[in-house]
Design an enzyme around this catalytic site. Structure first.
Site, PDB file in Angstrom:
ATOM      1  N   CYS A 105      58.333 -14.536  -3.290  1.00 28.87           N
ATOM      2  CA  CYS A 105      57.040 -13.949  -2.922  1.00 28.87           C
ATOM      3  C   CYS A 105      57.024 -12.454  -3.284  1.00 28.87           C
ATOM      4  O   CYS A 105      58.030 -11.889  -3.712  1.00 28.87           O
ATOM      5  CB  CYS A 105      56.794 -14.119  -1.430  1.00 28.87           C
ATOM      6  SG  CYS A 105      57.972 -13.194  -0.421  1.00 28.87           S
TER       7      CYS A 105
ATOM      8  N   HIS B  45      56.973  -6.569  -7.662  1.00 30.87           N
ATOM      9  CA  HIS B  45      57.580  -5.531  -8.510  1.00 30.87           C
ATOM     10  C   HIS B  45      56.538  -4.444  -8.798  1.00 30.87           C
ATOM     11  O   HIS B  45      56.823  -3.254  -8.717  1.00 30.87           O
ATOM     12  CB  HIS B  45      58.032  -6.094  -9.863  1.00 30.87           C
ATOM     13  CG  HIS B  45      58.976  -7.255  -9.771  1.00 30.87           C
ATOM     14  ND1 HIS B  45      58.914  -8.329 -10.625  1.00 30.87           N
ATOM     15  CD2 HIS B  45      59.992  -7.513  -8.921  1.00 30.87           C
ATOM     16  CE1 HIS B  45      59.863  -9.181 -10.319  1.00 30.87           C
ATOM     17  NE2 HIS B  45      60.531  -8.720  -9.288  1.00 30.87           N
TER      18      HIS B  45
ATOM     19  N   ARG C  35      71.539 -10.604  -3.637  1.00 31.31           N
ATOM     20  CA  ARG C  35      71.525 -10.291  -5.082  1.00 31.31           C
ATOM     21  C   ARG C  35      72.756  -9.532  -5.569  1.00 31.31           C
ATOM     22  O   ARG C  35      72.842  -9.167  -6.710  1.00 31.31           O
ATOM     23  CB  ARG C  35      70.235  -9.557  -5.459  1.00 31.31           C
ATOM     24  CG  ARG C  35      69.096 -10.540  -5.467  1.00 31.31           C
ATOM     25  CD  ARG C  35      67.820 -10.098  -6.118  1.00 31.31           C
ATOM     26  NE  ARG C  35      67.824  -9.032  -7.007  1.00 31.31           N
ATOM     27  CZ  ARG C  35      67.603  -9.136  -8.334  1.00 31.31           C
ATOM     28  NH1 ARG C  35      67.418 -10.309  -8.866  1.00 31.31           N
ATOM     29  NH2 ARG C  35      67.559  -8.065  -9.085  1.00 31.31           N
TER      30      ARG C  35
ATOM     31  N   ALA D  24      59.663 -10.425  -1.717  1.00 31.16           N
ATOM     32  CA  ALA D  24      60.965 -10.602  -2.377  1.00 31.16           C
ATOM     33  C   ALA D  24      61.054  -9.707  -3.613  1.00 31.16           C
ATOM     34  O   ALA D  24      62.108  -9.141  -3.910  1.00 31.16           O
ATOM     35  CB  ALA D  24      61.175 -12.059  -2.763  1.00 31.16           C
TER      36      ALA D  24
HETATM   37  S1  SF4 Z   1      59.379 -14.672   2.829  1.00 37.65           S
HETATM   38 FE1  SF4 Z   1      58.214 -13.541   4.388  1.00 37.65          FE
HETATM   39  S2  SF4 Z   1      56.907 -12.176   3.242  1.00 37.65           S
HETATM   40 FE2  SF4 Z   1      57.594 -13.766   1.783  1.00 37.65          FE
HETATM   41  S3  SF4 Z   1      55.985 -15.351   1.854  1.00 37.65           S
HETATM   42 FE3  SF4 Z   1      57.555 -15.919   3.364  1.00 37.65          FE
HETATM   43  S4  SF4 Z   1      56.785 -15.044   5.279  1.00 37.65           S
HETATM   44 FE4  SF4 Z   1      55.680 -14.015   3.631  1.00 37.65          FE
END
Ligand code: SF4
Length: 491
Positions: free
Chosen positions: A62, A195, A96, A65
């Site tokens: 996402c 990014h 990572r 991330a």
């Molecule tokens: S990891 Fe966290 S920020 Fe990313 S989509 Fe899931 S809930 Fe949302």
């Protein structure tokens, strides 16, 4: 040379897509292509950076991330708050392998997890006060940190917390940068937008903040942009640049610091490795500060030599001479590695499915070992990534964008590569099929893979993966029909 002809590859794509309902088939067709060297721009043959189809497995991350996990997280002397429920922070912590030098918890914080640990009441009443309190606590407990970033998770954007206001106030109170990053996971279609958002936050909250401070410039100042020091990659790269006579002022962001980032607008040239994650800030620095950027590839000797000469050409004869001397110095080491491994790896076929720069950058390193990449694709690439890929792989090579689990398995079963280079989610699927897999996101707990030192490790890792005797004891599913019943049970 691809293993299949153009017609055969097209037929393969059509056959694999046959199981989908019409609508899904129509959508997925656009994301699969046969490489064509005559095509100038990839948008004429492949669609990318679109929403994944619900119901078909994707392995994207996402936006959070992309920002916290990739761009901001490795800046080692800052504390990066995963603002929201604890899970996102925990799962994006330390995965990572961004190596760094420092004393964790004292002046460096890369492997720690700082979270505002949202609860139901925070969702109902808002988390601004909690965030402000957390920043106060951080300042008391970790006074040597050099700044804070607030990486917002999904709920923060949904409830409308004002992280910018909290950050501004907190920054004034602690007299250090506090950077709000609006990288809620639901934004965009993948980590790619994260990014971009992270780059924008660096532009808006970091870059001009050291203006007026002393900086002693040299004609050879460069910055490494888009190297995350996975398994020590940036160190292996930095050694080469320094041997060329350049001064590496900043590393973005593996083993990097906020001061390095702030100094970057003073360099003479930005050297961009991961184009996907850092092209935005490189372009910005070119437009605003007039610093050119140059893409380079430090995987495998052929690309290293090509890149070093390209970089040296930007500077004077001193750098050019040092670069040639450096190339000559490492050549015997490279010859030795290739002499050892090429006879063992020659002709082996590889299929890749990775993110960032790797679906194209590692091709040269495989070729240095006599191996051939017969299929490649990006999890979250854009068309400018595929534009660059067209030139790197053979004509009629299979390209797949945001490939589904089903498609990748079918392609692998039919193309029968000797090895797959992909992520942890694919690793055990293909290994259970009897196919060696190297995890090409974090180098399968190995590395570095960048630079001359990295190539030695890359060659060894590919060899040990392929030569492992376990593969002789496994029967891939497509061969099972031909195997007697008793043996199938063992397999
Ligand atoms: S990891 Fe966290 S920020 Fe990313 S989509 Fe899931 S809930 Fe949302």
């Amino acid at each position: 040379m691809a293993v299949l002809t153009r017609d055969e590859t097209e037929a393969l794509i059509a056959e694999v897509l046959e199981v989908y309902p019409d609508k899904a088939k129509k959508d997925r067709t656009k994301h699969l292509a046969v490489n064509d060297h005559d095509v100038e721009q990839s948008k004429k043959c492949i669609t990318s950076n679109r929403k994944s189809l619900p119901g078909v497995m994707t392995i994207r991350g996402c936006a959070y991330a992309g920002s916290k996990g990739v761009v901001w997280g490795p800046i080692k002397d800052m504390i990066h708050i995963s603002h929201g429920p604890v899970g996102c922070g925990q799962y994006s912590r330390a995965g990572r392998r961004n190596y760094y030098v420092g004393t964790t918890g004292v002046d460096t914080f890369g492997t720690m997890n700082f979270t505002s640990d949202f609860q139901e009441k925070d969702i109902v009443f808002g988390g601004d006060k909690k965030l402000a309190k957390l920043i106060e606590e951080i300042e008391t407990l970790f006074p040597l940190h050099k700044g804070i970033s607030v990486q917002s998770e999904c709920p923060i954007g949904l409830i409308g917390d004002d992280i910018e206001a909290v950050s501004k106030k907190a920054s004034a109170a602690i007299d250090k940068p506090v950077v709000p990053v609006r990288c809620e996971g639901f934004r965009g279609v993948s980590q790619s937008l994260g990014h971009h958002i992270a780059n924008d936050a660096i532009r808006d909250w970091v870059l001009d903040k050291r203006d007026g401070q002393e900086y002693e410039s040299t004609p050879y100042d460069v910055a490494i942009i888009g190297d995350y020091n996975i398994g020590g990659d940036a160190w292996a790269s930095r050694i080469l640049l320094e041997e060329m006579g350049l001064r590496v002022v900043a590393q973005w962001s593996g083993d990097g610091t906020i001061a390095e980032m702030m100094n970057t607008p003073k360099v003479k040239l930005n050297l961009l490795h991961c184009y996907r994650s850092m092209n935005y800030i490189s372009r910005h620095m070119e437009e605003k500060y007039g610093i050119p950027y140059m893409e380079y590839n430090f995987f495998g000797p052929t690309k290293i030599i090509e890149s070093c000469r390209k970089i040296a050409a930007f500077f004077d004869d001193t750098i050019k001479e040092k670069t040639e001397a450096m190339i000559a110095r490492y050549q015997p080491m490279m010859d030795e590695i290739i002499a050892k491994y090429r006879p063992r790896l020659e002709g082996k076929k590889v299929m890749l499915y990775v993110g960032g720069l790797r679906p194209r950058h590692v091709i040269g390193a495989y070729e240095d070992l006599g191996m051939e990449v017969i299929g490649t694709g990006y999890e979250f690439g854009h068309n400018d990534d595929y534009d660059r890929t067209i030139k790197e792989v053979g004509d009629a090579t299979l390209l797949y964008d945001d490939v589904t689990g089903f498609e990748l398995e079918e392609f692998v079963k039919r193309l029968k590569p000797d090895m797959v280079g992909s992520g942890i989610k694919e690793k055990y699927i293909f290994q259970k099929m009897g196919i060696p897999l190297r995890q090409m996101h974090s180098w399968d707990y190995s590395g570095p893979y960048h630079g001359y030192d990295g190539f030695a490790i890359f060659a060894r890792d590919m060899d040990i993966a392929l030569a492992n005797p376990v593969w002789d004891n496994m029967v891939p599913p497509w061969k099972k029909a031909a195997v007697p019943d008793e043996l199938q049970k063992v397999a």
